[in-house]
Design a protein around this motif. Structure first.
Motif, PDB file in Angstrom:
ATOM      1  N   GLY A   1      23.050 -32.607  65.033  1.00 36.63           N
ATOM      2  CA  GLY A   1      22.557 -32.666  66.405  1.00 36.63           C
ATOM      3  C   GLY A   1      22.952 -33.929  67.152  1.00 36.63           C
ATOM      4  N   LYS A   2      23.406 -34.945  66.422  1.00 37.33           N
ATOM      5  CA  LYS A   2      23.769 -36.197  67.086  1.00 37.33           C
ATOM      6  C   LYS A   2      25.100 -36.042  67.826  1.00 37.33           C
ATOM      7  CE  LYS A   2      20.508 -39.022  66.775  1.00 37.33           C
ATOM      8  NZ  LYS A   2      20.039 -39.572  65.514  1.00 37.33           N
ATOM      9  N   TRP A   3      25.240 -36.780  68.911  1.00 32.70           N
ATOM     10  CA  TRP A   3      26.485 -36.769  69.677  1.00 32.70           C
ATOM     11  C   TRP A   3      26.662 -38.142  70.304  1.00 32.70           C
ATOM     12  CZ3 TRP A   3      25.980 -37.384  75.081  1.00 32.70           C
ATOM     13  CH2 TRP A   3      24.656 -37.296  75.578  1.00 32.70           C
ATOM     14  N   GLY A   4      27.783 -38.350  70.921  1.00 34.92           N
ATOM     15  CA  GLY A   4      28.035 -39.627  71.584  1.00 34.92           C
ATOM     16  C   GLY A   4      28.963 -40.522  70.778  1.00 34.92           C
ATOM     17  N   ARG A   5      29.252 -41.681  71.321  1.00 38.28           N
ATOM     18  CA  ARG A   5      30.281 -42.555  70.768  1.00 38.28           C
ATOM     19  C   ARG A   5      29.907 -43.091  69.385  1.00 38.28           C
ATOM     20  NH1 ARG A   5      35.155 -44.449  72.464  1.00 38.28           N
ATOM     21  NH2 ARG A   5      35.082 -43.227  74.371  1.00 38.28           N
TER      22      ARG A   5
ATOM     23  N   ASN B   1      28.894 -26.042  70.193  1.00 38.14           N
ATOM     24  CA  ASN B   1      30.184 -25.354  70.091  1.00 38.14           C
ATOM     25  C   ASN B   1      31.256 -26.259  69.480  1.00 38.14           C
ATOM     26  OD1 ASN B   1      32.344 -23.361  70.817  1.00 38.14           O
ATOM     27  ND2 ASN B   1      32.935 -24.981  72.240  1.00 38.14           N
ATOM     28  N   LEU B   2      31.125 -27.546  69.710  1.00 36.46           N
ATOM     29  CA  LEU B   2      32.154 -28.482  69.263  1.00 36.46           C
ATOM     30  C   LEU B   2      32.117 -28.741  67.759  1.00 36.46           C
ATOM     31  CD1 LEU B   2      31.695 -30.930  72.216  1.00 36.46           C
ATOM     32  CD2 LEU B   2      33.790 -29.668  71.740  1.00 36.46           C
ATOM     33  N   VAL B   3      30.938 -28.581  67.147  1.00 39.29           N
ATOM     34  CA  VAL B   3      30.797 -28.919  65.730  1.00 39.29           C
ATOM     35  C   VAL B   3      31.836 -28.150  64.914  1.00 39.29           C
ATOM     36  CG1 VAL B   3      29.262 -28.863  63.732  1.00 39.29           C
ATOM     37  CG2 VAL B   3      28.366 -29.488  65.982  1.00 39.29           C
ATOM     38  N   VAL B   4      31.973 -26.871  65.214  1.00 33.20           N
ATOM     39  CA  VAL B   4      33.014 -26.088  64.559  1.00 33.20           C
ATOM     40  C   VAL B   4      34.260 -26.005  65.449  1.00 33.20           C
ATOM     41  CG1 VAL B   4      33.605 -23.831  63.583  1.00 33.20           C
ATOM     42  CG2 VAL B   4      31.294 -24.744  63.302  1.00 33.20           C
ATOM     43  N   GLY B   5      34.048 -25.815  66.759  1.00 32.87           N
ATOM     44  CA  GLY B   5      35.157 -25.578  67.682  1.00 32.87           C
ATOM     45  C   GLY B   5      36.142 -26.734  67.776  1.00 32.87           C
ATOM     46  N   LEU B   6      35.633 -27.939  67.591  1.00 38.86           N
ATOM     47  CA  LEU B   6      36.522 -29.102  67.626  1.00 38.86           C
ATOM     48  C   LEU B   6      36.938 -29.499  66.209  1.00 38.86           C
ATOM     49  CD1 LEU B   6      37.846 -31.388  69.382  1.00 38.86           C
ATOM     50  CD2 LEU B   6      35.801 -32.746  68.885  1.00 38.86           C
ATOM     51  N   TYR B   7      35.946 -29.806  65.380  1.00 39.80           N
ATOM     52  CA  TYR B   7      36.252 -30.415  64.077  1.00 39.80           C
ATOM     53  C   TYR B   7      36.853 -29.439  63.071  1.00 39.80           C
ATOM     54  CZ  TYR B   7      33.712 -34.494  65.787  1.00 39.80           C
ATOM     55  OH  TYR B   7      33.302 -35.591  66.502  1.00 39.80           O
ATOM     56  N   ASN B   8      36.793 -28.160  63.356  1.00 36.15           N
ATOM     57  CA  ASN B   8      37.417 -27.222  62.421  1.00 36.15           C
ATOM     58  C   ASN B   8      38.834 -26.843  62.844  1.00 36.15           C
ATOM     59  OD1 ASN B   8      37.076 -25.883  59.927  1.00 36.15           O
ATOM     60  ND2 ASN B   8      36.807 -23.913  60.967  1.00 36.15           N
ATOM     61  N   GLN B   9      39.393 -27.557  63.817  1.00 34.45           N
ATOM     62  CA  GLN B   9      40.799 -27.320  64.174  1.00 34.45           C
ATOM     63  C   GLN B   9      41.694 -28.023  63.150  1.00 34.45           C
ATOM     64  OE1 GLN B   9      41.827 -28.221  68.316  1.00 34.45           O
ATOM     65  NE2 GLN B   9      39.722 -27.733  68.944  1.00 34.45           N
ATOM     66  N   LYS B  10      42.419 -27.215  62.382  1.00 38.56           N
ATOM     67  CA  LYS B  10      43.240 -27.797  61.320  1.00 38.56           C
ATOM     68  C   LYS B  10      44.263 -28.794  61.855  1.00 38.56           C
ATOM     69  CE  LYS B  10      43.029 -24.116  57.837  1.00 38.56           C
ATOM     70  NZ  LYS B  10      41.971 -23.295  58.435  1.00 38.56           N
ATOM     71  N   GLU B  11      44.720 -28.581  63.106  1.00 40.94           N
ATOM     72  CA  GLU B  11      45.767 -29.457  63.666  1.00 40.94           C
ATOM     73  C   GLU B  11      45.265 -30.887  63.842  1.00 40.94           C
ATOM     74  OE1 GLU B  11      44.637 -26.703  66.230  1.00 40.94           O
ATOM     75  OE2 GLU B  11      45.048 -25.802  64.273  1.00 40.94           O
ATOM     76  N   LEU B  12      43.964 -31.062  63.991  1.00 41.29           N
ATOM     77  CA  LEU B  12      43.505 -32.439  64.211  1.00 41.29           C
ATOM     78  C   LEU B  12      43.036 -33.120  62.927  1.00 41.29           C
ATOM     79  CD1 LEU B  12      40.215 -32.341  64.138  1.00 41.29           C
ATOM     80  CD2 LEU B  12      40.409 -31.851  66.563  1.00 41.29           C
ATOM     81  N   TRP B  13      42.941 -32.361  61.820  1.00 41.04           N
ATOM     82  CA  TRP B  13      42.485 -32.981  60.575  1.00 41.04           C
ATOM     83  C   TRP B  13      43.337 -34.189  60.167  1.00 41.04           C
ATOM     84  CZ3 TRP B  13      41.455 -27.988  57.188  1.00 41.04           C
ATOM     85  CH2 TRP B  13      40.327 -27.332  57.698  1.00 41.04           C
ATOM     86  N   PRO B  14      44.686 -34.099  60.262  1.00 45.29           N
ATOM     87  CA  PRO B  14      45.480 -35.267  59.843  1.00 45.29           C
ATOM     88  C   PRO B  14      45.181 -36.533  60.657  1.00 45.29           C
ATOM     89  CG  PRO B  14      46.876 -33.325  60.063  1.00 45.29           C
ATOM     90  CD  PRO B  14      45.537 -32.965  60.641  1.00 45.29           C
TER      91      PRO B  14
END
Lengths: 522, 174
Positions: free
Chosen positions: A364-368, B136-149
């Motif tokens: 749940g945490k976000w931010g810099r 949405n970002l928890v999976v939508g961002l961090y699960n993008q394989k292209e950014l893992w490296p």
């Protein structure tokens, strides 16, 4: 009769669940020549089907059926429908476990005696002790190929371990090594040695890790005396007028109700499903559910006092490379109340991949501040805290008003941390940070407990029938041909990962069942 | 980009089959980068604001906007099938822009200072719109394989024989 078995065959032992408890028990019974059917709610995925990807693997293996949560634990807020991270597949959570195989300490079988009365806790001595369990532990260790037992060398330390070891020794810890792991450090039992793949939680793709899927069930099946029926969710256990169980009703892959008759039923669905099933098997004769004359079914739910410490350094660690949990510090596992709490805890290496780190580092945490921690991923090291938590009567699994696809009430898992749990966790956070600070950590992060992987105690073992659900053999106090064969038998949780004890109890239970069957008692 | 070269002003243009994120640098030059994503349900300005908002939720200066845009595309896709989802995004962004106008006289994405934008997000932290964009970002961002490296994560290893010969114990600085 060889497997597969007819659904009207009432001579079979039916085991519900194929994990560390059920899979071991079923195999051991088959090896003894006893006709056995394991009903498994999940599907069968073999080693080559496993996926080196956290979310894809979670989709493949995890028990994702909706559950409810309540209580003050943070999981109820962050993951309200996912109290536990366990597996729905043949092999159960032994497919997911990391392999740490530690015996309980002597005092941990007798916590009421050693810890005394603790307010708000329902401590109870196990009806068995370490001396009685030692031969079964020895058999389990040999069977599972536990490193540092039976002349099996320890696993090599990975980067994450090396950071832990250096820090732990600097602050004076003595018992630091790569663990007692049921992961082959050399080829053994027809399985290869560890390739340091790093996806232990996602199902081991080299076969080096012991699981009932790869190391037990195939041996049981080879006898012709074991049938494992996947995609079969048991809905209730049935009994006759005398109050003895006669079989189970389950939903098959197509959702049709089927009835499997049985001479003996053993429940091994893990500590949420097992009490759920007993409670749902209520009848006019047993209005509170089966084996529940004590009212203890579902109570005393334990999940270990856990948490993680992640440390960021100014140079790379790549903690995710290699065996996830081959690293341990045992110095805090003792019972020493001068630290401000009863019981003890272990530190074990742990890593998550980037996707799961995003989900679990601080939900749940976000931010810099959060993002900068993620930026440090490559330079991160991590440990998991595994400590004894206090059993509490009101920490319990109950049936909710909501039902699943088969009309079975879904479980609600209520958990409030005991003050002893909080004190232990805080101590462990402080010590964990000290370990990493000693080797130059730039920053340490205290991660809250993940959804529970160690679910324990909801059908606890007791000397007296009024104090628990099962006796010293996991046989229910109320019904002599109904057994509990998983971690829900645990009277208390100890500081150690539970699988080795579950396996040892299953091997012991198999002996007991075979003996009582041949004497005609059950 | 590092914080020293953070854009002073951003703008967004529809170009061909995608969006162009324009940045006007302090020197006055205009640079731009096209995203593969083209909003099909949300308005282009809404989509662009969601991208900025996503960056402000999980600000990684080393990540280009296209990674955030790819995550926002998941929201846009869901909004194609659900009017409720679409309204949540459009109304959420409209309200956020309104609060930005009230506080700073410009729309959210045009606020120059990150801290000022974050303050507006904090004010709506518990609202469904903000929760939606963040979660949405928890999976939508961090699960993008292209950014893992970029983060130093190597992903699957069994197909490469694990790390037994590839540095599982190569730490040298301890």
């Amino acid at each position: 009769m060889p497997a597969p078995y007819d659904k009207n065959d009432d001579s079979v032992v039916v085991i519900i669940g194929s994990g560390a408890g059920g899979g071991t028990l079923g195999t051991q019974l088959a090896l003894k020549g006893i006709d056995t059917v394991i009903l498994e709610a999940g599907s069968r995925h073999e080693t080559w089907d496993f996926i080196n990807d956290e979310w894809d693997s979670f989709s493949q293996l995890a028990w994702k059926d909706k559950r409810l949560t309540s209580g003050d634990w943070r999981v109820a807020k962050d993951f309200p429908n996912l109290p536990a991270w366990i597996v729905k597949a043949v092999g159960g959570s032994s497919v997911h476990w990391a392999g740490a195989s530690l015996r309980f300490q002597e005092h941990e079988f007798k916590t009421k005696t050693h810890y005394g009365e603790i307010e708000g806790a329902t401590l109870l001595d196990w009806p068995i002790d370490l001396e009685e369990m030692e031969p079964w532990y020895a058999m389990a260790e040999d069977r599972m190929g536990v490193t540092r037992t039976n002349g099996i060398p320890g696993l090599p330390g990975n980067n994450n371990f090396k950071v832990l070891e250096a820090g732990a020794r600097k602050i004076g810890y003595k018992e630091v090594h790569t663990g007692r792991m049921a992961i082959n450090s050399e080829p053994r039992d027809g399985r290869a040695s560890c390739l340091q793949i790093g996806f232990c939680f996602q199902g081991c793709k080299s076969g080096a890790k012991w699981s009932t899927l790869v190391a037990e069930i195939p041996k049981g099946e080879a006898t012709g005396k074991l049938e494992v029926r996947p995609d079969c969710q048991v809905l209730r256990i049935e009994h006759n007028d005398e109050g003895r169980v006669t079989g189970v009703v389950y939903a098959d892959k197509e959702g049709r109700e089927q009835r499997q008759k049985a001479r003996i039923v053993c429940v091994a669905g893990n500590s949420i499903e097992s009490p759920r099933l007993l409670l749902n098997s209520h009848s006019s004769k047993f209005p509170d559910g089966l084996a529940n004359s004590s009212g203890e079914v579902g109570r005393n739910y334990m999940r270990h006092t856990t948490g993680s410490v992640y440390a960021i350094f100014d140079k790379p660690v790549h903690m995710y490379r290699g065996t996830t949990m081959a690293g341990i510090v045992r110095d805090e596992a003792k019972h020493d109340t001068s630290r401000g709490f009863a019981g003890g805890y272990e530190f074990e290496t742990l890593s998550l991949g980037l996707p799961f780190m995003a989900a679990f580092l601080d939900p749940g945490k976000w931010g810099r501040d959060f993002a900068s921690a993620m930026d440090g991923y490559r330079n991160m090291a991590g440990i998991w805290i595994v400590g004894e938590d206090m059993p509490r009567a009101e920490n319990r699994v109950t049936l909710s008003d909501e039902t699943d696809d088969f009309g079975m009430p879904i479980p609600d898992v209520h958990f409030d941390d005991h003050p002893n749990d909080n004190a232990m966790r805080q101590h462990a956070y402080t010590q964990g940070s000290a370990i990493y600070d000693a080797v130059g950590a730039v920053r340490t992060i205290h991660t809250p407990p993940y959804p529970s992987t160690h679910n324990l105690g909801t059908n606890r073992m007791s000397e007296k029938a009024r104090d628990g659900v099962v006796n010293r053999y996991g046989q229910t106090h109320d019904i002599d041909n109904l057994f509990v064969s998983d971690g829900s038998q645990f009277t208390t949780g100890a500081a150690e990962n539970p699988t080795l004890t579950i396996v040892a109890l299953a091997l012991r239970q198999a002996d007991h069942i075979a003996g009582r069957m041949s004497s005609g008692e059950i | 980009m590092t914080s020293l070269t953070r854009p002073t002003r951003r703008g967004f243009l529809k170009v061909g089959s995608g969006l162009l994120a324009m940045t006007i640098t302090p020197a006055g030059t205009v640079v731009g980068r096209a995203w593969a994503q083209m909003p099909r349900s949300t308005k282009p300005e809404t989509f662009a604001t969601l991208v900025q908002m996503s960056r402000d939720c999980y600000p990684h200066d080393q990540l280009e906007d296209r990674y955030y845009a790819k995550a926002v595309d998941i929201l846009d896709e869901a909004a194609r099938a659900s009017e409720e989802e679409l309204n949540l995004l459009e109304e959420g962004v409209a309200a956020l822009d309104q609060s930005a106008q009230d506080a700073h006289g410009v729309d959210y994405a045009a606020i120059e200072n990150e801290a000022d934008r974050v303050a507006l997000l904090e004010a709506i932290a518990d609202e469904p719109f903000k929760q939606k964009v963040r979660s949405n970002l928890v999976v939508g961002l961090y699960n993008q394989k292209e950014l893992w490296p970029i983060f130093g994560y190597e992903g699957a290893s069994a197909d490469k024989g694990g790390y037994i010969d590839r540095g599982f114990d190569d730490i040298a600085w301890l």
